[in-house]
Design a protein around this motif. Structure first.
Motif, PDB file in Angstrom:
ATOM      1  N   ARG A 200       0.753  -1.264  -0.008  1.00 43.01           N
ATOM      2  CA  ARG A 200      -0.027   0.150  -0.324  1.00 43.01           C
ATOM      3  C   ARG A 200       0.737   1.186   0.033  1.00 43.01           C
ATOM      4  O   ARG A 200       2.038   1.245   0.365  1.00 43.01           O
TER       5      ARG A 200
ATOM      6  N   HIS B  28      -4.835   3.277   2.340  1.00 44.29           N
ATOM      7  CA  HIS B  28      -5.458   2.158   2.580  1.00 44.29           C
ATOM      8  C   HIS B  28      -6.838   2.014   2.922  1.00 44.29           C
ATOM      9  O   HIS B  28      -7.959   1.531   2.450  1.00 44.29           O
TER      10      HIS B  28
ATOM     11  N   THR C  99      -4.722  -0.373  -3.652  1.00 48.36           N
ATOM     12  CA  THR C  99      -4.039   0.496  -2.358  1.00 48.36           C
ATOM     13  C   THR C  99      -2.893   1.100  -2.826  1.00 48.36           C
ATOM     14  O   THR C  99      -2.239   1.735  -1.839  1.00 48.36           O
TER      15      THR C  99
END
Length: 396
Positions: A174, A180, A340
């Motif tokens: 991420r 995220h 992400t």
């Protein structure tokens, strides 16, 4: 502080960890970090990474977190008791510049498997976030939001895709924890039932989502050293999993030795015992066709089985796979980096892989050679021979 909870990791870390506690508590392992993205200089950020890891090692499970895990039907009470005492030991992890002097860093994690298994995901998340907060000090969140809206529109607008569901598998790569969480909340709000859940246990708990995951490569790799015979290590791994979970968490990972070896070991017994299998390397369309044919040959109705796709997916690829296989089996899609870490910057292709167990080299021979990671060429050659894998498989 980047990691604020030991639940900020993937569910399969806990499911594997419980198997380790009950069946392999004395196993000793070694993990190593690798950045597959060329020309990335991580050395300037070593002190920040070390500081974040130090804070990670100070974390303990909170009572409400243990209560959440306790409510999962497959988590056992003695495992919760163990987690109540658990913490990560900073002495087990070493972070240093690579001796190659090329900007790479070495991260080595060495110690009892039971006490080191939870390092991988948060350490990868730390490396990512430290890197991007230093190289992208004013993140293009609006670009990320626009791209996320486009993905949601692709999935949610056409009525023919109304039962196509995706899950978030993006913790390890991420852009940041903040981004995220925003992605997860946006998917929950706008996709509704088409958002199946998340592999991240912390966000599942915090936002009332379904946590998803079963096993990862390290589990079947470790079985190379823990099982009675190397040739039977994949069978041994599946049998020990079934012994622990008694039919629960029934998604088998298929690419530790390649699809041919998987199908050879995944006989009628396992076809009927497990709910399905997960794809994580090689051509997903070919994989799906071969697995459906294998179920049919073993007197299993593929329509009762789950095919989980999770290899470098984006939404267009999800829809292509959905169109190919819908109605022929049950489908699940885990999308990671493309959800992400899609703000217009090149994501880091970073991994932490188990390379030894009980002093013996371990490896995977997947259908995507670039995913292999082993520092012992002789062992890789032996592994190919034992599993009848003809073509050479490159190491990285």
């Amino acid at each position: 502080m980047i990691i604020n909870s030991l639940l900020d990791t993937d569910l399969y870390k806990f499911t594997m960890m419980q198997v380790v506690l009950h069946h392999f508590p004395a196993a000793h392992v070694e993990y190593r970090f690798r950045c597959r993205t060329p020309n990335v200089d991580l050395v300037p950020y070593i002190d920040e990474i070390r500081d974040e890891v130090r804070q990670l090692c100070n974390l303990r499970f909170k009572e409400e977190e243990l209560d959440y895990l306790r409510r999962m039907r497959f988590i056992k009470s003695d495992f919760i008791d163990f987690l109540d005492l658990f913490h990560l030991n900073e002495k087990s992890i070493r972070i240093a510049p690579s001796p190659k002097n090329n900007g790479e860093i070495d991260i080595e994690i060495v110690g009892p498997w039971l006490h080191t298994i939870l390092f991988e995901i948060p350490v990868l998340a730390i490396v990512n976030e430290v890197y991007f907060r230093n190289t992208q000090r004013k993140p293009e969140y609006e670009i990320g939001r626009e791209r996320l809206r486009d993905k949601i529109s692709l999935l949610a607008t056409p009525p023919e895709y109304s039962d196509c569901k995706i899950a978030d598998y993006g913790t390890r790569r991420r852009f940041s924890g903040q981004w995220h969480e925003e992605v997860v909340l946006t998917l929950k709000e706008r996709l509704g039932a088409q958002f199946a859940g998340t592999s991240n246990v912390y966000y599942a708990m915090k936002h009332g989502l379904r946590p998803l995951g079963t096993m990862a490569h390290e589990y079947l790799q470790a079985c190379q050293a823990l099982g009675p015979r190397l040739r039977d290590s994949q069978i041994f791994g599946f049998e020990m999993w079934a012994k622990e979970y008694r039919g629960d968490l029934g998604i088998a990972l298929s690419d530790v030795y390649g699809m041919k070896a998987f199908l050879r070991d995944f006989d009628m017994y396992f076809c009927k015992l497990f709910d399905g299998a997960r794809h994580d390397s090689g051509d997903p369309f070919d994989w799906g066709e071969r697995l459906i044919r294998h179920y049919e040959e073993n007197r299993c109705d593929p329509r009762t089985k789950i095919l989980v796709f999770s290899d470098a997916l984006d939404v267009p690829r999800v829809l292509q796979l959905y169109e190919r296989f819908r109605g022929r089996c049950q489908l699940a899609f885990g999308v990671g980096t493309n959800l992400t870490n899609d703000l217009g910057y090149q994501p880091l292709q970073i991994v932490i892989k188990m390379v030894r167990c009980n002093g013996q080299p371990v490896a995977k021979l997947s259908d995507s050679p670039g995913k292999n990671m082993c520092d012992d060429r002789a062992y890789l050659a032996y592994l190919r021979q034992v599993f009848g894998i003809e073509q050479p498989v490159g190491e990285i």
